[in-house]
Design a protein around this motif. Structure first.
Motif, PDB file in Angstrom:
ATOM      1  N   ALA A  55     -88.597  49.698   2.964  1.00 49.14           N
ATOM      2  CA  ALA A  55     -88.449  48.316   2.532  1.00 49.14           C
ATOM      3  C   ALA A  55     -87.070  48.033   1.980  1.00 49.14           C
ATOM      4  O   ALA A  55     -86.667  46.872   1.864  1.00 49.14           O
ATOM      5  CB  ALA A  55     -89.511  47.981   1.477  1.00 49.14           C
ATOM      6  N   CYS A  88     -97.122  38.256   5.466  1.00 48.13           N
ATOM      7  CA  CYS A  88     -96.132  38.911   4.612  1.00 48.13           C
ATOM      8  C   CYS A  88     -96.842  39.652   3.484  1.00 48.13           C
ATOM      9  O   CYS A  88     -97.850  39.171   2.951  1.00 48.13           O
ATOM     10  CB  CYS A  88     -95.155  37.882   4.026  1.00 48.13           C
ATOM     11  N   PRO A  91     -93.913  45.384  -0.691  1.00 49.27           N
ATOM     12  CA  PRO A  91     -93.737  46.819  -0.435  1.00 49.27           C
ATOM     13  C   PRO A  91     -94.617  47.654  -1.369  1.00 49.27           C
ATOM     14  O   PRO A  91     -94.950  47.234  -2.478  1.00 49.27           O
ATOM     15  CB  PRO A  91     -92.253  47.050  -0.732  1.00 49.27           C
ATOM     16  N   CYS A  96     -92.530  49.335   3.355  1.00 56.75           N
ATOM     17  CA  CYS A  96     -93.352  48.246   3.869  1.00 56.75           C
ATOM     18  C   CYS A  96     -94.700  48.804   4.331  1.00 56.75           C
ATOM     19  O   CYS A  96     -94.770  49.929   4.845  1.00 56.75           O
ATOM     20  CB  CYS A  96     -92.662  47.554   5.037  1.00 56.75           C
ATOM     21  N   PRO A 132     -91.470  45.411  10.735  1.00 52.30           N
ATOM     22  CA  PRO A 132     -91.404  44.330   9.750  1.00 52.30           C
ATOM     23  C   PRO A 132     -90.112  43.520   9.853  1.00 52.30           C
ATOM     24  O   PRO A 132     -89.113  43.977  10.393  1.00 52.30           O
ATOM     25  CB  PRO A 132     -91.422  45.099   8.426  1.00 52.30           C
ATOM     26  N   SER A 143     -92.076  40.713   0.638  1.00 50.19           N
ATOM     27  CA  SER A 143     -90.824  40.745   1.392  1.00 50.19           C
ATOM     28  C   SER A 143     -90.941  41.391   2.764  1.00 50.19           C
ATOM     29  O   SER A 143     -89.980  41.404   3.524  1.00 50.19           O
ATOM     30  CB  SER A 143     -89.756  41.478   0.578  1.00 50.19           C
ATOM     31  N   CYS A 144     -92.100  41.973   3.082  1.00 47.26           N
ATOM     32  CA  CYS A 144     -92.303  42.633   4.380  1.00 47.26           C
ATOM     33  C   CYS A 144     -93.189  41.736   5.234  1.00 47.26           C
ATOM     34  O   CYS A 144     -94.367  41.532   4.913  1.00 47.26           O
ATOM     35  CB  CYS A 144     -92.965  43.993   4.199  1.00 47.26           C
ATOM     36  N   TYR A 146     -94.742  40.413   9.108  1.00 44.77           N
ATOM     37  CA  TYR A 146     -95.118  40.848  10.449  1.00 44.77           C
ATOM     38  C   TYR A 146     -95.584  39.641  11.263  1.00 44.77           C
ATOM     39  O   TYR A 146     -96.109  38.672  10.715  1.00 44.77           O
ATOM     40  CB  TYR A 146     -96.255  41.885  10.385  1.00 44.77           C
TER      41      TYR A 146
END
Length: 440
Positions: A55, A88, A91, A96, A132, A143-144, A146
């Motif tokens: 991440a 989203c 982490p 992630c 990610p 913050s991750c 998809y």
């Protein structure tokens, strides 16, 4: 309604936003290709990853979601698109989450999606889960991000001599009273209608049955339109879009009649559709074009906006899902009508252009002059039907902000007669016109 006007102008002048064989394009409002989103990875969350992504490594912001498809197989034919949605997450331990963990957290999927992801189609590397990516909101702890692909499994009036034609209702067990959309069927079975008075339930059953009749007749309308396209030598992409639209209308009719059956407390279906006289003038470019102006450019543009606004007010999940699907599809159907008329004007010459202008003027004046009214009592808007006064105001705004400007631009435009313009595609839609109306 500016966004909706722009969509119509694109369809009527260049055809780039038609929903055709290649699928749909960037975000949910415009056309593109059948490849994954720009910048998207071809990784799938199901396997092959060496470990959780770091991440702390710099990530590109997630691209706009797209759709690919529709999917075709021997058992079900064309039965939906693979449409990406964004998930989203924060982490964990500096890494992630695994991409496969994104799927269970998605909700608000289209009817019939259930918990099914879509497979990579082998044409462009589209896979089920991609990422990610970085969150576009840099301050968001999730913050991750998809992109997860979900499949939504799978009216235009039928006018004959100027009069709408529908099949009679049949209050008996009918295949039209049920759908194959499991999530929708579960939501419909769970709908609590106990707060409705018996008279309201009867009226809602009648109105949804009437909607089902009209959607059922739309299947024949698109069938006739497809025959007309062949008779006048239209580009194959228009023909393909017309057949896809007919399949959409089959689904709309089953959704509407299933809802009518729930309100009625008994199965509601349709009988045979009388078609005598429906194929008159099938080979006339002028007749086909003027019908498309009235039935498609005007009728379906209004229907798409109305369905989206009604979906916003709907409370039973099954009703909302049905209206959202209808609004999404009717928008593409309206775009098809505008794009066909654009092609016909490039083919038919000045005489046809004058007749199209007169037909637009007459149809829009007729809709604009209709007084507020209702084919029955006003019903709670939470069940899929807008009050007569609100429906009237919305139509007036749509005529002013979308239909008159688009018709004027179409009739005044100069363009070559080629088939190459009809190469784009678009999947799910957010109707900017109805969004603007709802915000006023």
């Amino acid at each position: 309604m500016r966004t909706f006007l722009l969509r119509v102008l694109v369809a009527s002048q260049w055809g780039a936003s038609l929903a055709l064989a290649s699928g749909c394009g960037p975000l949910v409002e415009s056309g593109g290709s059948s490849t994954p989103p720009e910048g998207a990875s071809s990784e799938s969350g199901g396997g092959g990853e060496p470990g959780p992504p770091d991440a702390s490594a710099p990530l590109d912001p997630y691209p706009d979601p797209t759709c690919v498809g529709p999917v075709h197989d021997d058992d079900f034919g064309y039965h939906g698109q693979c449409c990406y949605k964004v998930h989203c997450a924060a982490p964990v331990g500096g890494a992630c989450p695994a991409a496969s963990d994104a799927w269970p957290h998605l909700d608000d999927l289209p009817p019939g999606s259930g918990s099914c992801t879509c497979d990579g189609d082998g044409e462009g590397g589209a896979e089920t889960i991609e990422g990610p990516y970085a969150n576009r909101a840099a301050s968001d702890p999730a913050s991750c991000c998809y992109l997860v692909g979900a499949i939504g499994c799978d009216g235009r009036p039928l006018l004959v001599r100027g009069e709408p034609r529908v099949a009679p209702l049949a209050h008996a067990p009918s295949a039209w009273s049920y759908t194959a959309l499991r999530r929708f069927e579960r939501a419909l079975a769970d709908a609590d209608l106990s707060e409705l008075a018996p008279a309201e339930r009867r009226e809602l059953a009648r109105r949804w049955a009437e909607r089902g009749q009209n959607e059922h007749a739309s299947v024949a309308s698109f069938g006739r339109f497809a025959l007309g396209l062949m008779a006048v030598g239209a580009p194959p992409q228009l023909l393909e879009a017309a057949h896809r639209a007919a399949l959409d209308e089959v689904r709309h009719a089953r959704l509407a009649l299933a809802i009518a059956s729930a309100y009625a407390g008994e199965p509601v279906g349709v009988g045979p559709l009388p078609l005598h006289g429906a194929l008159d003038d099938i080979g006339s470019l002028e007749a086909l074009t003027l019908d498309a102006v009235v039935e498609g450019c005007v009728g379906e543009t209004l229907s798409a906006i109305e369905a989206e606004v009604a979906a916003h007010a709907a409370q039973p999940p099954a009703v909302r899902m049905a209206l959202q699907a209808i609004a999404r599809d009717e928008t593409r159907h309206a775009e098809l009508a505008w794009a066909f008329v654009r092609w016909a004007l490039a083919t038919g010459g000045a005489g046809l252009r004058a007749r199209v202008a007169a037909t637009f003027a007459r149809a829009l004046d007729q809709v604009a002059s209709e007084p507020p009214g209702s084919a029955g009592r006003d019903l709670p808007p939470s069940h899929g039907f807008l009050p007569a006064g609100e429906l009237h105001r919305m139509r007036q705004q749509a005529i002013t902000d979308v239909l008159r400007p688009a018709a004027a631009a179409l009739v005044a435009a100069q363009f070559p007669s080629t088939g190459r313009e009809f190469s784009g595609g678009c999947g799910n839609v957010i109707l900017g016109a109805s969004a603007t109306y709802l915000s006023t």
